[in-house]
Design a protein around this motif. Structure first.
Motif, PDB file in Angstrom:
ATOM      1  N   PHE A 198     111.660  28.644  10.224  1.00 27.25           N
ATOM      2  CA  PHE A 198     111.017  27.327  10.122  1.00 27.25           C
ATOM      3  C   PHE A 198     112.056  26.211  10.064  1.00 27.25           C
ATOM      4  CE2 PHE A 198     109.690  23.801   7.421  1.00 27.25           C
ATOM      5  CZ  PHE A 198     108.593  23.336   8.134  1.00 27.25           C
ATOM      6  N   LEU A 199     113.081  26.391   9.223  1.00 25.34           N
ATOM      7  CA  LEU A 199     114.085  25.343   9.041  1.00 25.34           C
ATOM      8  C   LEU A 199     114.882  25.098  10.321  1.00 25.34           C
ATOM      9  CD1 LEU A 199     115.325  26.291   5.468  1.00 25.34           C
ATOM     10  CD2 LEU A 199     114.151  24.175   6.112  1.00 25.34           C
ATOM     11  N   SER A 202     112.873  23.411  12.909  1.00 19.70           N
ATOM     12  CA  SER A 202     112.608  21.999  12.620  1.00 19.70           C
ATOM     13  C   SER A 202     113.756  21.089  13.039  1.00 19.70           C
ATOM     14  CB  SER A 202     112.333  21.812  11.123  1.00 19.70           C
ATOM     15  OG  SER A 202     113.511  21.990  10.347  1.00 19.70           O
ATOM     16  N   ILE A 203     114.960  21.654  13.246  1.00 21.67           N
ATOM     17  CA  ILE A 203     116.095  20.821  13.679  1.00 21.67           C
ATOM     18  C   ILE A 203     116.434  21.080  15.148  1.00 21.67           C
ATOM     19  CG2 ILE A 203     117.024  20.709  11.343  1.00 21.67           C
ATOM     20  CD1 ILE A 203     119.244  22.672  12.262  1.00 21.67           C
ATOM     21  N   THR A 206     115.729  26.110  18.581  1.00 25.57           N
ATOM     22  CA  THR A 206     114.536  26.899  18.863  1.00 25.57           C
ATOM     23  C   THR A 206     114.844  28.348  19.243  1.00 25.57           C
ATOM     24  OG1 THR A 206     114.568  26.020  21.123  1.00 25.57           O
ATOM     25  CG2 THR A 206     113.165  24.892  19.529  1.00 25.57           C
TER      26      THR A 206
END
Length: 264
Positions: A198-199, A202-203, A206
């Protein structure tokens, strides 16, 4: 794989004390660390308050008397946040699911000696005086963590350990090996990878996030076959998992902008 062939879903050269310091440094924080002396450690705990707590550990989780059904060393390292001492009781928050727990001082000190933890540590280790040295946003901290992650993924150790564990599952796990997997390591490993996916997603990382999510699903899917004795499925899953660590390293290298050839 560590002593007694206990499996951990973490890199070979990574230890919990390194993780605590590295994570806080990436986020711009530092602290004071001390260990070795029982009397000095108790003096530090007696000065702990809710506003100025003490991170104590590692402690032997099996010897913490507020944990039901244990009562003996199991080699499990643990950390707790002590916010005071009242009489003969240590007041603490236990992240294993026990906020505002109390433990008799002598029992806590026995667990805190940490002489059954599976890696070398000083007994009675404290971390105090947490303070911010620089402002760091989460995106920067995560990106700065990538080079160290690549280093930890170097070499074939993860794939080799996954194959070793698959063979152990096929030949029959020992009681402690099975207990450690189904009661802690599988859930912990899957959760860490899910959080990491997830973290990093989020940046914008991918490719790495997709590999981490796949790893989380593979590790999480081990729980049912191991509990029910389906060793064939569990071993096959571990062998698939072993191949994903090279994929993760390559994805992180691409994220870091490093050109790297696919190994034979």
């Amino acid at each position: 794989m560590v002593e007694q062939d206990l499996p951990f879903f973490c890199a070979k050269d990574w230890l919990p004390p390194d993780g605590i310091r590295t994570a806080l440094e990436l986020l711009g924080w530092t602290f004071d660390q001390q260990g070795g002396s029982r009397d000095e450690a108790m003096s530090i705990l007696r000065h702990a308050t809710p506003a100025h707590p003490v991170l104590a550990g590692p402690v032997e989780m099996g010897l913490l008397p507020h944990h039901p059904g244990l009562g003996q060393p199991i080699g499990a390292d643990h950390h707790v946040v002590v916010f005071g001492v009242e009489g003969d009781l240590i007041l603490m928050h236990d992240p294993h699911g026990y906020p505002f727990a109390t433990v008799p001082t002598e029992a806590f000190l026995t667990a805190w000696a940490a002489d059954t933890v599976g890696y070398p540590v000083q007994p009675y280790t404290t971390r105090t005086n947490f303070r911010r040295e620089r402002e760091v946003d989460l995106v920067s901290a995560l990106r700065e963590s990538i080079p160290r992650a690549i280093e930890l993924l170097d070499g074939p150790d993860s794939a080799t350990s996954a194959e070793r564990l698959a063979e152990m599952v096929e030949s029959g796990l020992g009681r402690m090996q099975h207990k450690y997997l189904v009661e802690y390591q599988i859930s912990g490993g899957a959760m860490r990878l899910s959080d990491a996916a997830f973290l990093f997603g989020s940046i914008g990382c991918t490719a790495a996030a997709r590999v981490m999510e796949r790893q989380a699903r593979l590790i999480g899917s081990l729980q049912f076959p191991l509990v029910t004795g389906d060793t064939k499925t569990a071993a096959e899953t571990l062998r698939v998992l072993g191949r994903t660590y090279t994929e993760l390293r390559l994805a992180l290298l691409q994220t870091a902008g490093i050109t790297y050839g696919v190994p034979d």
